[in-house]
Design an enzyme around this catalytic site. Structure first.
Site, PDB file in Angstrom:
ATOM      1  N   ASN A  10      59.614 -11.428  73.663  1.00 23.37           N
ATOM      2  CA  ASN A  10      58.284 -11.612  73.547  1.00 23.37           C
ATOM      3  C   ASN A  10      57.927 -11.250  72.060  1.00 23.37           C
ATOM      4  O   ASN A  10      57.774 -10.159  71.863  1.00 23.37           O
ATOM      5  CB  ASN A  10      57.414 -11.068  74.749  1.00 23.37           C
ATOM      6  CG  ASN A  10      55.839 -11.333  74.427  1.00 23.37           C
ATOM      7  OD1 ASN A  10      55.544 -12.093  73.375  1.00 23.37           O
ATOM      8  ND2 ASN A  10      54.894 -10.604  74.842  1.00 23.37           N
ATOM      9  N   LYS A  12      55.516 -11.700  70.220  1.00 23.88           N
ATOM     10  CA  LYS A  12      54.003 -11.583  70.280  1.00 23.88           C
ATOM     11  C   LYS A  12      53.694 -12.198  68.589  1.00 23.88           C
ATOM     12  O   LYS A  12      54.183 -13.197  68.282  1.00 23.88           O
ATOM     13  CB  LYS A  12      53.651 -10.126  70.128  1.00 23.88           C
ATOM     14  CG  LYS A  12      54.452  -9.656  71.431  1.00 23.88           C
ATOM     15  CD  LYS A  12      53.856  -8.106  71.835  1.00 23.88           C
ATOM     16  CE  LYS A  12      54.369  -7.725  72.991  1.00 23.88           C
ATOM     17  NZ  LYS A  12      53.996  -6.234  73.495  1.00 23.88           N
ATOM     18  N   HIS A  97      49.580 -11.885  80.532  1.00 24.91           N
ATOM     19  CA  HIS A  97      50.260 -10.584  79.877  1.00 24.91           C
ATOM     20  C   HIS A  97      49.159  -9.745  79.632  1.00 24.91           C
ATOM     21  O   HIS A  97      47.788 -10.110  79.329  1.00 24.91           O
ATOM     22  CB  HIS A  97      50.743 -11.011  78.505  1.00 24.91           C
ATOM     23  CG  HIS A  97      51.339  -9.917  77.630  1.00 24.91           C
ATOM     24  ND1 HIS A  97      50.768  -8.791  77.408  1.00 24.91           N
ATOM     25  CD2 HIS A  97      52.844  -9.519  77.674  1.00 24.91           C
ATOM     26  CE1 HIS A  97      51.920  -7.985  76.704  1.00 24.91           C
ATOM     27  NE2 HIS A  97      53.013  -8.353  77.001  1.00 24.91           N
ATOM     28  N   GLU A  99      47.908  -8.019  77.221  1.00 23.75           N
ATOM     29  CA  GLU A  99      47.298  -8.161  75.883  1.00 23.75           C
ATOM     30  C   GLU A  99      46.434  -9.206  75.834  1.00 23.75           C
ATOM     31  O   GLU A  99      45.182  -9.064  75.449  1.00 23.75           O
ATOM     32  CB  GLU A  99      48.391  -8.079  74.747  1.00 23.75           C
ATOM     33  CG  GLU A  99      48.999  -7.067  74.513  1.00 23.75           C
ATOM     34  CD  GLU A  99      50.349  -7.055  73.767  1.00 23.75           C
ATOM     35  OE1 GLU A  99      50.850  -8.113  73.397  1.00 23.75           O
ATOM     36  OE2 GLU A  99      51.085  -6.028  73.834  1.00 23.75           O
ATOM     37  N   GLU A 169      54.583  -4.944  84.203  1.00 25.16           N
ATOM     38  CA  GLU A 169      54.545  -4.475  82.779  1.00 25.16           C
ATOM     39  C   GLU A 169      53.342  -3.416  82.852  1.00 25.16           C
ATOM     40  O   GLU A 169      52.234  -3.649  82.715  1.00 25.16           O
ATOM     41  CB  GLU A 169      54.225  -5.444  82.171  1.00 25.16           C
ATOM     42  CG  GLU A 169      55.220  -6.646  81.690  1.00 25.16           C
ATOM     43  CD  GLU A 169      55.358  -6.981  80.160  1.00 25.16           C
ATOM     44  OE1 GLU A 169      56.356  -6.911  79.810  1.00 25.16           O
ATOM     45  OE2 GLU A 169      54.285  -7.454  79.845  1.00 25.16           O
ATOM     46  N   GLY A 175      54.455  -1.286  74.188  1.00 29.05           N
ATOM     47  CA  GLY A 175      54.238  -0.926  72.953  1.00 29.05           C
ATOM     48  C   GLY A 175      54.141   0.879  72.482  1.00 29.05           C
ATOM     49  O   GLY A 175      53.694   1.229  71.636  1.00 29.05           O
ATOM     50  N   SER A 215      58.343  -0.944  76.516  1.00 29.93           N
ATOM     51  CA  SER A 215      59.048   0.100  75.664  1.00 29.93           C
ATOM     52  C   SER A 215      60.623  -0.074  75.939  1.00 29.93           C
ATOM     53  O   SER A 215      61.263   1.122  75.887  1.00 29.93           O
ATOM     54  CB  SER A 215      58.792   1.299  75.856  1.00 29.93           C
ATOM     55  OG  SER A 215      57.042   1.482  75.183  1.00 29.93           O
TER      56      SER A 215
HETATM   57  P1  PGA Z   1      57.138  -3.571  74.198  1.00 30.42           P
HETATM   58  O1  PGA Z   1      56.201  -4.904  74.750  1.00 30.42           O
HETATM   59  O2  PGA Z   1      58.482  -3.782  74.673  1.00 30.42           O
HETATM   60  O3  PGA Z   1      56.973  -3.573  72.751  1.00 30.42           O
HETATM   61  O4  PGA Z   1      56.458  -2.396  74.776  1.00 30.42           O
HETATM   62  C1  PGA Z   1      56.674  -5.587  76.097  1.00 30.42           C
HETATM   63  C2  PGA Z   1      55.640  -6.572  76.428  1.00 30.42           C
HETATM   64  O5  PGA Z   1      54.715  -6.439  76.241  1.00 30.42           O
HETATM   65  O6  PGA Z   1      56.176  -7.525  77.036  1.00 30.42           O
END
Ligand code: PGA
Length: 259
Positions: A10, A12, A97, A99, A169, A175, A215
């Protein structure tokens, strides 16, 4: 039947034309026959879908969108439809997701509508679920995840559900550099399969791929993928570096197969 590992990258709101093309070129060059053992999908930003599709060429790596509209078309400024994604060469789309749930205010009902739109249009989908730190500390992780699953799948028929990968997640791990422990992930994945068994049946729950996101990095992927219920990952930050992403794909291909 053994579940085929799945790893999604992803991106983003990162990359540009130059770095996106370079990233795909490095993935295609470095992936070798890895994609035979693991399903690999990249999710670039919308403006680069076509560019990435062309760069992927005949590669086994698939393409996905990061979001879609719950409507088919019409006067919806800024939205992107399922048909547009398909038309751009995407076979996959992310739905729910955290976010988007947290920053863009997407509620469970909207997530459910988007998932249905994706599946009815012929896309496959990664349905993301996960709890906040407060919910985890209150001991309600399983309840929160199960409620998200039940709500998102309310109108999804078993045949459609076969095109869904569920991504666990935990929001506190996305992140942040704080990764869930293998045991945390195993527990959450078991709770997800229990919720799927209640919604459908144990056979379908067993066939469903449930992946971990938050992460993920080359150094922690192996231990997570060694857990029996963890079938791969959804990768954010580490998907922007081809060697790291490929190393995670390789951990999924070999780790999941070895257990
Ligand atoms: P990250 O994001 O690996 O940067 O923690 C994972 C995600 O949001 O799918």
């Amino acid at each position: 039947m053994a579940r085929r590992p799945f790893v999604g990258g992803n991106w983003k709101m990162n990359t540009d034309r130059t770095s996106g093309a370079a990233l795909v070129a490095a993935l295609v060059a470095g992936c070798g026959d890895l994609a035979e053992g693991v399903e690999i999908v990249v999710f670039p930003p919308f403006p680069y879908l076509d560019l990435v599709r062309r760069s992927l060429g005949e590669s086994e790596i698939s393409l996905g969108g990061q979001d879609l509209s719950n409507d088919a078309n019409g006067a919806l400024t800024g939205e992107v439809s399922a048909e547009m994604l398909l038309d751009s060469g995407a076979q996959w789309v992310l739905v729910g997701h955290s976010e988007r749930r947290q920053r863009m205010g997407e509620c469970d009902a909207l997530v459910a509508d988007k998932l249905l739109m994706a599946l009815e249009s012929g896309l496959s989908s990664v349905l993301c679920v996960g709890e906040t730190l407060e919910q985890r500390e209150a001991g309600s992780s399983s309840r929160v995840i199960s409620a998200q699953i039940v709500s998102a799948l309310d109108h999804v028929h078993p045949a459609q559900f076969q095109r869904v990968v569920v991504a666990y997640e935990p929001i506190w791990a996305i992140g942040t550099g704080v990764v869930a422990s293998p045991q945390d992930a195993a527990d959450a994945h078991a709770a997800i399969r229990d919720a799927l068994t209640s919604r459908y049946d144990s056979a379908l729950a067993r066939e469903t791929r449930v992946v971990y996101g938050g992460s993920l990095a080359p150094g922690n992927a192996k231990a997570l993928f060694a857990q029996p219920g963890v079938d791969g990952g959804l990768v954010g930050g580490a998907s922007l570096k081809a060697p790291d992403f490929l190393s995670i794909c390789s951990a999924a291909a070999f780790g999941v197969a070895a257990r």
